[in-house]
Scaffold this motif. Structure first.
Motif, PDB file in Angstrom:
ATOM      1  N   SER A  44      -9.025  -0.461   7.540  1.00 48.10           N
ATOM      2  CA  SER A  44      -8.337   0.758   7.116  1.00 48.10           C
ATOM      3  C   SER A  44      -7.551   0.523   5.827  1.00 48.10           C
ATOM      4  O   SER A  44      -7.458   1.422   4.986  1.00 48.10           O
ATOM      5  N   ASP A  45      -7.005  -0.681   5.638  1.00 49.04           N
ATOM      6  CA  ASP A  45      -6.291  -1.000   4.395  1.00 49.04           C
ATOM      7  C   ASP A  45      -7.227  -0.953   3.200  1.00 49.04           C
ATOM      8  O   ASP A  45      -6.883  -0.409   2.147  1.00 49.04           O
ATOM      9  N   VAL A  46      -8.416  -1.520   3.353  1.00 50.40           N
ATOM     10  CA  VAL A  46      -9.374  -1.538   2.242  1.00 50.40           C
ATOM     11  C   VAL A  46      -9.835  -0.122   1.908  1.00 50.40           C
ATOM     12  O   VAL A  46      -9.870   0.272   0.736  1.00 50.40           O
ATOM     13  N   ILE A  47     -10.149   0.664   2.922  1.00 47.35           N
ATOM     14  CA  ILE A  47     -10.577   2.054   2.683  1.00 47.35           C
ATOM     15  C   ILE A  47      -9.429   2.854   2.067  1.00 47.35           C
ATOM     16  O   ILE A  47      -9.644   3.647   1.140  1.00 47.35           O
ATOM     17  N   GLY A  48      -8.210   2.642   2.558  1.00 49.42           N
ATOM     18  CA  GLY A  48      -7.047   3.325   1.988  1.00 49.42           C
ATOM     19  C   GLY A  48      -6.833   2.963   0.538  1.00 49.42           C
ATOM     20  O   GLY A  48      -6.534   3.825  -0.292  1.00 49.42           O
ATOM     21  N   LEU A  49      -6.982   1.686   0.198  1.00 47.28           N
ATOM     22  CA  LEU A  49      -6.847   1.274  -1.209  1.00 47.28           C
ATOM     23  C   LEU A  49      -7.916   1.904  -2.082  1.00 47.28           C
ATOM     24  O   LEU A  49      -7.654   2.255  -3.235  1.00 47.28           O
ATOM     25  N   LEU A  50      -9.128   2.063  -1.543  1.00 44.81           N
ATOM     26  CA  LEU A  50     -10.190   2.712  -2.319  1.00 44.81           C
ATOM     27  C   LEU A  50      -9.832   4.163  -2.633  1.00 44.81           C
ATOM     28  O   LEU A  50     -10.189   4.682  -3.691  1.00 44.81           O
ATOM     29  N   LEU A  56      -2.096   7.114   4.536  1.00 49.65           N
ATOM     30  CA  LEU A  56      -2.152   7.132   5.994  1.00 49.65           C
ATOM     31  C   LEU A  56      -3.011   5.984   6.510  1.00 49.65           C
ATOM     32  O   LEU A  56      -2.639   5.307   7.467  1.00 49.65           O
ATOM     33  N   LEU A  57      -4.150   5.755   5.869  1.00 55.07           N
ATOM     34  CA  LEU A  57      -5.023   4.667   6.304  1.00 55.07           C
ATOM     35  C   LEU A  57      -4.365   3.307   6.105  1.00 55.07           C
ATOM     36  O   LEU A  57      -4.551   2.391   6.915  1.00 55.07           O
ATOM     37  N   GLU A  85      -7.127  21.773  -9.715  1.00 52.33           N
ATOM     38  CA  GLU A  85      -7.971  21.503  -8.553  1.00 52.33           C
ATOM     39  C   GLU A  85      -8.241  20.007  -8.435  1.00 52.33           C
ATOM     40  O   GLU A  85      -8.177  19.439  -7.336  1.00 52.33           O
ATOM     41  N   ARG A  86      -8.515  19.356  -9.548  1.00 55.37           N
ATOM     42  CA  ARG A  86      -8.762  17.916  -9.544  1.00 55.37           C
ATOM     43  C   ARG A  86      -7.525  17.156  -9.081  1.00 55.37           C
ATOM     44  O   ARG A  86      -7.608  16.254  -8.246  1.00 55.37           O
ATOM     45  N   GLU A  87      -6.371  17.542  -9.584  1.00 55.80           N
ATOM     46  CA  GLU A  87      -5.132  16.852  -9.224  1.00 55.80           C
ATOM     47  C   GLU A  87      -4.753  17.109  -7.771  1.00 55.80           C
ATOM     48  O   GLU A  87      -4.225  16.218  -7.100  1.00 55.80           O
ATOM     49  N   LEU A  88      -5.032  18.295  -7.276  1.00 52.80           N
ATOM     50  CA  LEU A  88      -4.748  18.597  -5.880  1.00 52.80           C
ATOM     51  C   LEU A  88      -5.639  17.766  -4.954  1.00 52.80           C
ATOM     52  O   LEU A  88      -5.179  17.231  -3.940  1.00 52.80           O
ATOM     53  N   THR A  89      -6.911  17.632  -5.326  1.00 53.58           N
ATOM     54  CA  THR A  89      -7.820  16.787  -4.554  1.00 53.58           C
ATOM     55  C   THR A  89      -7.380  15.334  -4.620  1.00 53.58           C
ATOM     56  O   THR A  89      -7.438  14.616  -3.617  1.00 53.58           O
ATOM     57  N   ASP A  90      -6.925  14.885  -5.785  1.00 53.05           N
ATOM     58  CA  ASP A  90      -6.398  13.524  -5.899  1.00 53.05           C
ATOM     59  C   ASP A  90      -5.210  13.318  -4.964  1.00 53.05           C
ATOM     60  O   ASP A  90      -5.104  12.289  -4.300  1.00 53.05           O
ATOM     61  N   GLY A  91      -4.316  14.280  -4.921  1.00 55.56           N
ATOM     62  CA  GLY A  91      -3.165  14.185  -4.036  1.00 55.56           C
ATOM     63  C   GLY A  91      -3.567  14.088  -2.572  1.00 55.56           C
ATOM     64  O   GLY A  91      -2.992  13.313  -1.803  1.00 55.56           O
ATOM     65  N   MET A  92      -4.589  14.862  -2.188  1.00 58.88           N
ATOM     66  CA  MET A  92      -5.079  14.805  -0.818  1.00 58.88           C
ATOM     67  C   MET A  92      -5.669  13.429  -0.513  1.00 58.88           C
ATOM     68  O   MET A  92      -5.396  12.843   0.537  1.00 58.88           O
ATOM     69  N   LEU A  93      -6.451  12.893  -1.448  1.00 57.24           N
ATOM     70  CA  LEU A  93      -7.051  11.575  -1.240  1.00 57.24           C
ATOM     71  C   LEU A  93      -5.984  10.474  -1.199  1.00 57.24           C
ATOM     72  O   LEU A  93      -6.090   9.529  -0.421  1.00 57.24           O
ATOM     73  N   ILE A  94      -4.961  10.590  -2.022  1.00 53.48           N
ATOM     74  CA  ILE A  94      -3.874   9.604  -2.006  1.00 53.48           C
ATOM     75  C   ILE A  94      -3.136   9.669  -0.674  1.00 53.48           C
ATOM     76  O   ILE A  94      -2.792   8.637  -0.087  1.00 53.48           O
ATOM     77  N   GLY A 143       0.807  -1.220   0.000  1.00 52.96           N
ATOM     78  CA  GLY A 143       0.000   0.000   0.000  1.00 52.96           C
ATOM     79  C   GLY A 143       0.835   1.262   0.000  1.00 52.96           C
ATOM     80  O   GLY A 143       0.514   2.231  -0.693  1.00 52.96           O
ATOM     81  N   SER A 144       1.918   1.259   0.775  1.00 54.54           N
ATOM     82  CA  SER A 144       2.762   2.457   0.782  1.00 54.54           C
ATOM     83  C   SER A 144       3.487   2.631  -0.550  1.00 54.54           C
ATOM     84  O   SER A 144       3.649   3.760  -1.023  1.00 54.54           O
ATOM     85  N   TRP A 145       3.875   1.530  -1.183  1.00 59.27           N
ATOM     86  CA  TRP A 145       4.481   1.627  -2.509  1.00 59.27           C
ATOM     87  C   TRP A 145       3.479   2.180  -3.516  1.00 59.27           C
ATOM     88  O   TRP A 145       3.805   3.064  -4.311  1.00 59.27           O
TER      89      TRP A 145
END
Length: 160
Positions: A90-96, A81-82, A67-76, A39-41
């Motif tokens: 948390s792993d499944v939610i993080g992967l989503l 972190l999850l 704006e879209r790419e910045l939001t993507d970065g925040m979600l990534i 997941g971290s990779w």
């Protein structure tokens, strides 16, 4: 919020318990470590892509794409972190949040929520407003701005 956190902890314990019962303690620990490393990779790879796409959008002067790419970065980042938190839920939610198809759905939900919150905040702070192309458009000056102007006293200064 406390109830949601408690439900999350219970779900994590139940998931670890179920996986531990199915594959054993060492297998569960190995699976948790493998999930964290993979997941971290994946978060690092997708984060790099999002950063390069953001830099390209900013360089070309396309604010909507930036704006879209910045939001993507925040979600990534949130997904990474999850994934680093121990547990399978948390792993499944993080992967989503990290995988591009599900991240686009999360991005749309996030942006709609933020737009509603921005309009709500602007209406509360400045009176009724309208948001057009990410800009706040107002018909009249804010009532608070009119009220906060200091009183003007007409007259002249006479020095002694």
């Amino acid at each position: 919020m406390a109830v949601a956190f408690l439900l999350y902890v219970v779900a994590e314990i139940a998931a670890v318990w179920a996986v531990g019962s199915a594959i054993g303690v060492l297998g569960t620990i190995a699976l948790l470590f493998a999930g964290a490393f993979i997941g971290s990779w994946l978060a690092r790879r997708e984060g790099g892509r999002a950063f390069r796409a953001f830099a390209e959008s900013a360089r070309l002067g396309r604010p909507a794409d930036a704006e879209r790419e910045l939001t993507d970065g925040m979600l990534i980042g949130l997904g990474g972190l999850l994934i680093l938190l121990p547990g399978f839920v948390s792993d499944v939610i993080g992967l989503l949040f990290i995988l591009p198809p599900t991240r686009s759905v999360a991005r749309k939900v996030w942006q709609k929520r933020m737009q509603r919150r921005a309009v709500k905040f602007a209406n509360r702070a400045r009176g009724p407003v309208m948001v057009v192309d990410s800009e706040v458009v107002m018909d009249t000056p804010p009532a608070e701005a009119v009220r906060k102007q200091p009183p003007v006293i007409e007259g002249r200064v006479v020095e002694g």
